[in-house]
Design a protein around this motif. Structure first.
Motif, mmCIF file in Angstrom:
data_model
loop_
_atom_site.group_PDB
_atom_site.id
_atom_site.type_symbol
_atom_site.label_atom_id
_atom_site.label_comp_id
_atom_site.label_asym_id
_atom_site.label_seq_id
_atom_site.Cartn_x
_atom_site.Cartn_y
_atom_site.Cartn_z
ATOM 1 N N PHE A 172 34.275 54.096 44.304
ATOM 2 C CA PHE A 172 34.127 53.016 45.045
ATOM 3 C C PHE A 172 35.364 52.032 45.363
ATOM 4 O O PHE A 172 36.364 52.635 44.838
ATOM 5 C CB PHE A 172 32.936 51.943 44.048
ATOM 6 N N GLU A 173 35.150 51.307 46.276
ATOM 7 C CA GLU A 173 36.418 50.659 46.672
ATOM 8 C C GLU A 173 36.869 49.577 45.581
ATOM 9 O O GLU A 173 35.828 48.767 45.070
ATOM 10 C CB GLU A 173 36.316 49.984 47.956
ATOM 11 N N TRP A 174 37.985 49.423 45.073
ATOM 12 C CA TRP A 174 38.436 48.613 43.857
ATOM 13 C C TRP A 174 39.802 48.634 43.958
ATOM 14 O O TRP A 174 40.654 49.421 44.203
ATOM 15 C CB TRP A 174 37.836 49.028 42.708
ATOM 16 N N SER A 175 40.346 47.182 43.981
ATOM 17 C CA SER A 175 41.666 46.930 44.277
ATOM 18 C C SER A 175 41.675 45.386 44.069
ATOM 19 O O SER A 175 40.843 44.681 43.976
ATOM 20 C CB SER A 175 42.381 47.202 45.743
ATOM 21 N N MET A 176 42.947 44.716 43.982
ATOM 22 C CA MET A 176 43.246 43.327 43.749
ATOM 23 C C MET A 176 42.473 42.638 45.076
ATOM 24 O O MET A 176 42.014 41.672 44.830
ATOM 25 C CB MET A 176 44.621 43.035 43.525
ATOM 26 N N LEU A 177 42.475 43.276 46.190
ATOM 27 C CA LEU A 177 41.758 42.707 47.328
ATOM 28 C C LEU A 177 40.298 42.767 47.213
ATOM 29 O O LEU A 177 39.585 41.841 47.919
ATOM 30 C CB LEU A 177 42.409 43.547 48.533
ATOM 31 N N TRP A 178 39.734 43.598 46.545
ATOM 32 C CA TRP A 178 38.409 43.783 46.615
ATOM 33 C C TRP A 178 37.725 43.701 44.923
ATOM 34 O O TRP A 178 37.923 44.825 44.444
ATOM 35 C CB TRP A 178 37.668 44.903 47.242
ATOM 36 N N ARG A 179 37.340 42.829 44.638
ATOM 37 C CA ARG A 179 37.087 42.819 43.018
ATOM 38 C C ARG A 179 35.441 42.668 42.783
ATOM 39 O O ARG A 179 35.041 42.528 41.795
ATOM 40 C CB ARG A 179 37.868 41.235 42.568
ATOM 41 N N GLU A 180 34.749 42.716 43.713
ATOM 42 C CA GLU A 180 33.434 42.574 43.736
ATOM 43 C C GLU A 180 32.645 43.858 42.647
ATOM 44 O O GLU A 180 31.861 43.495 41.892
ATOM 45 C CB GLU A 180 32.497 42.877 44.932
ATOM 46 N N PRO A 181 33.267 45.135 42.535
ATOM 47 C CA PRO A 181 32.775 45.883 41.487
ATOM 48 C C PRO A 181 32.674 45.423 40.269
ATOM 49 O O PRO A 181 32.026 45.844 39.196
ATOM 50 C CB PRO A 181 33.676 47.086 41.754
ATOM 51 N N GLU A 182 33.705 44.614 39.880
ATOM 52 C CA GLU A 182 33.612 44.103 38.235
ATOM 53 C C GLU A 182 32.352 43.385 38.011
ATOM 54 O O GLU A 182 32.226 43.311 36.715
ATOM 55 C CB GLU A 182 34.938 43.238 38.302
ATOM 56 N N ARG A 183 31.609 43.008 39.009
ATOM 57 C CA ARG A 183 30.270 42.125 38.801
ATOM 58 C C ARG A 183 29.320 43.079 38.233
ATOM 59 O O ARG A 183 28.395 42.556 37.241
ATOM 60 C CB ARG A 183 29.967 41.442 39.865
ATOM 61 N N ASP A 184 29.252 44.259 38.738
ATOM 62 C CA ASP A 184 28.103 45.052 38.242
ATOM 63 C C ASP A 184 28.365 46.643 38.059
ATOM 64 O O ASP A 184 27.928 46.989 37.018
ATOM 65 C CB ASP A 184 27.016 44.855 39.472
ATOM 66 N N ASP A 299 50.296 36.220 34.487
ATOM 67 C CA ASP A 299 51.074 35.612 35.652
ATOM 68 C C ASP A 299 50.385 36.171 36.960
ATOM 69 O O ASP A 299 50.266 35.414 37.784
ATOM 70 C CB ASP A 299 52.491 36.025 35.496
ATOM 71 N N LEU A 300 50.209 37.366 36.872
ATOM 72 C CA LEU A 300 49.615 37.969 38.178
ATOM 73 C C LEU A 300 48.171 37.323 38.174
ATOM 74 O O LEU A 300 47.580 37.079 39.544
ATOM 75 C CB LEU A 300 49.315 39.500 37.888
ATOM 76 N N ALA A 301 47.307 37.025 37.491
ATOM 77 C CA ALA A 301 46.242 36.265 37.440
ATOM 78 C C ALA A 301 46.351 34.960 38.065
ATOM 79 O O ALA A 301 45.280 34.243 38.716
ATOM 80 C CB ALA A 301 45.385 36.329 36.404
ATOM 81 N N LYS A 302 47.550 34.257 37.582
ATOM 82 C CA LYS A 302 47.631 32.953 38.229
ATOM 83 C C LYS A 302 48.168 32.987 39.635
ATOM 84 O O LYS A 302 47.697 32.004 40.400
ATOM 85 C CB LYS A 302 48.462 32.326 37.074
ATOM 86 N N LEU A 303 49.217 33.583 39.834
ATOM 87 C CA LEU A 303 49.763 33.829 41.062
ATOM 88 C C LEU A 303 49.043 34.332 42.249
ATOM 89 O O LEU A 303 48.989 33.966 43.448
ATOM 90 C CB LEU A 303 51.134 34.317 41.017
ATOM 91 N N VAL A 304 48.470 35.360 41.885
ATOM 92 C CA VAL A 304 47.408 36.029 43.021
ATOM 93 C C VAL A 304 45.909 36.065 42.301
ATOM 94 O O VAL A 304 45.536 36.999 42.089
ATOM 95 C CB VAL A 304 47.913 37.596 43.104
ATOM 96 N N PRO A 305 45.281 34.987 42.383
ATOM 97 C CA PRO A 305 44.045 34.942 41.848
ATOM 98 C C PRO A 305 42.888 35.559 42.693
ATOM 99 O O PRO A 305 43.035 35.881 43.780
ATOM 100 C CB PRO A 305 43.811 33.253 41.748
ATOM 101 N N ASP A 306 42.215 35.963 41.787
ATOM 102 C CA ASP A 306 41.052 36.888 42.453
ATOM 103 C C ASP A 306 40.071 35.992 43.646
ATOM 104 O O ASP A 306 39.726 36.453 44.643
ATOM 105 C CB ASP A 306 39.864 37.365 41.544
ATOM 106 N N HIS A 307 40.024 34.664 43.577
ATOM 107 C CA HIS A 307 39.284 33.791 44.429
ATOM 108 C C HIS A 307 39.980 33.384 45.439
ATOM 109 O O HIS A 307 39.631 33.019 46.304
ATOM 110 C CB HIS A 307 38.751 32.716 43.649
#
Length: 326
Positions: A172-184, A299-307
């Motif tokens: 499936f597509e998954w990257s920092m750019l596309w986080r939707e798979p983490e939901r389901d 740091d990565l989560a803060k500086l490049v947030p998924d939202h």
């Protein structure tokens, strides 16, 4: 190269190689250069090579056969069936009675006796998943396939498939750019013991920090993707700039950081970035040696947030009305 495990017992390099771009999607190709790039991947320690019968209408599998002709016994080949390309267009076909023929044709093009990982490329809405996987399981019993996979499935479809036969991997597509798979799909796969194979792990090249508003138009896969259009692209390029700045502080490239982030999500994750350039393949493989600390991940989560990412991804649904009949 680190080794990761897909399913119960398929061990492969932590980084694989997605081979689609050698045949379609990103402009003109040169087979000799493609073979050289695949050899570079082998030299870098990559052992998983991902193709499909639909890529270039068989060209990709034949190219991989040529490139892997003298490769070692540790090489693992994954291919996919279910997307069919004919003069009438692109459609789906996962009818059980057609699957043995699809497999035999792929084996012939790949010049191999067995396929290491055989995926259902897309769910055919006209065929129950359990029936398709049942036919795939027969290929395992016949010794033509070692492990089964499924691509772009829902959690419910994944459970239906796993109830028929063990599934080693879901793609499936998954990257920092596309986080939707983490939901389901990711929680569902892990509950079933299924390995995770993210395609487009570099966000169709955006996460390499080498694209801008001009260069995104060089590929149909980007040009038609809402994430690469208008204000969405502007917002996403701001995110990429933050990613690039953090990567520079860590003395690595943005692409390596993006892949290292994925690898940090677990030993059941095997991204398959694709590239036609030998230097880029070497760069991607080197991400397996990057171990991010908890502080760096924070740091990565803060500086490049998924939202902070904008836009839905391009739909990759394929109409089922265009089908093979033999």
């Amino acid at each position: 190269m680190q080794q990761h495990k897909l399913g119960a017992d398929l061990t492969v390099s932590a980084i694989g190689l997605g081979c689609m771009g050698f045949s379609q999607g990103y402009g003109a190709t040169d087979d000799d250069e493609s073979v050289a790039a695949i050899h570079t991947a082998i030299d870098a320690g990559i052992t998983l090579f991902d193709t499909a019968m639909s890529y270039g209408q068989g060209h990709n599998e034949r190219l991989l056969a040529r490139a892997l002709h003298d490769a070692g016994e540790n090489i693992r080949v994954a291919t996919k069936f279910g997307i069919v390309r004919t003069e009438a267009g692109v459609g789906l076909d996962a009818k059980p009675e057609h699957i043995p023929g699809f497999c035999d044709a792929s084996l012939a093009r790949l010049d191999r006796d067995v396929i290491d990982l055989y995926y259902l490329h897309r769910i055919d809405p006209e065929v129950p998943v359990a029936e398709t996987v049942g036919a795939m399981a027969e290929l395992v019993r016949a010794g033509k396939v070692r492990h089964l996979g499924i691509s772009e499935a829902t959690p419910e479809q994944l459970a239906e498939a796993a109830a028929v036969h063990p599934i080693a991997a879901v793609q499936f597509e998954w990257s920092m750019l596309w986080r939707e798979p983490e939901r389901d799909i990711i929680p569902a796969a892990r509950e079933l013991g299924i390995g995770l194979v993210p395609y487009s792990p570099l966000g169709r090249g955006l996460l390499t920090a080498t694209l801008d508003s001009e260069t995104v138009a060089t590929s149909d896969f980007r040009r038609n993707d809402p994430r690469f259009q208008g204000d969405n692209l502007t917002s996403n390029l701001d995110q990429v700039a933050a990613l690039r700045d953090l990567a520079a502080r860590l003395n690595i490239s943005a692409g390596r950081l993006a892949l290292a982030w994925l690898l940090a999500q677990g030993n059941d994750v095997v991204p398959i970035p694709g590239s036609r350039r030998a230097a880029r393949i070497t760069e991607n493989a080197a991400a397996a040696a990057v171990e991010l600390t908890p502080a760096e991940l924070e740091d990565l989560a803060k500086l490049v947030p998924d939202h902070g990412w904008a836009g839905d991804r391009q739909s990759f649904a394929v109409p089922s009305k265009t089908r093979t009949t033999s």
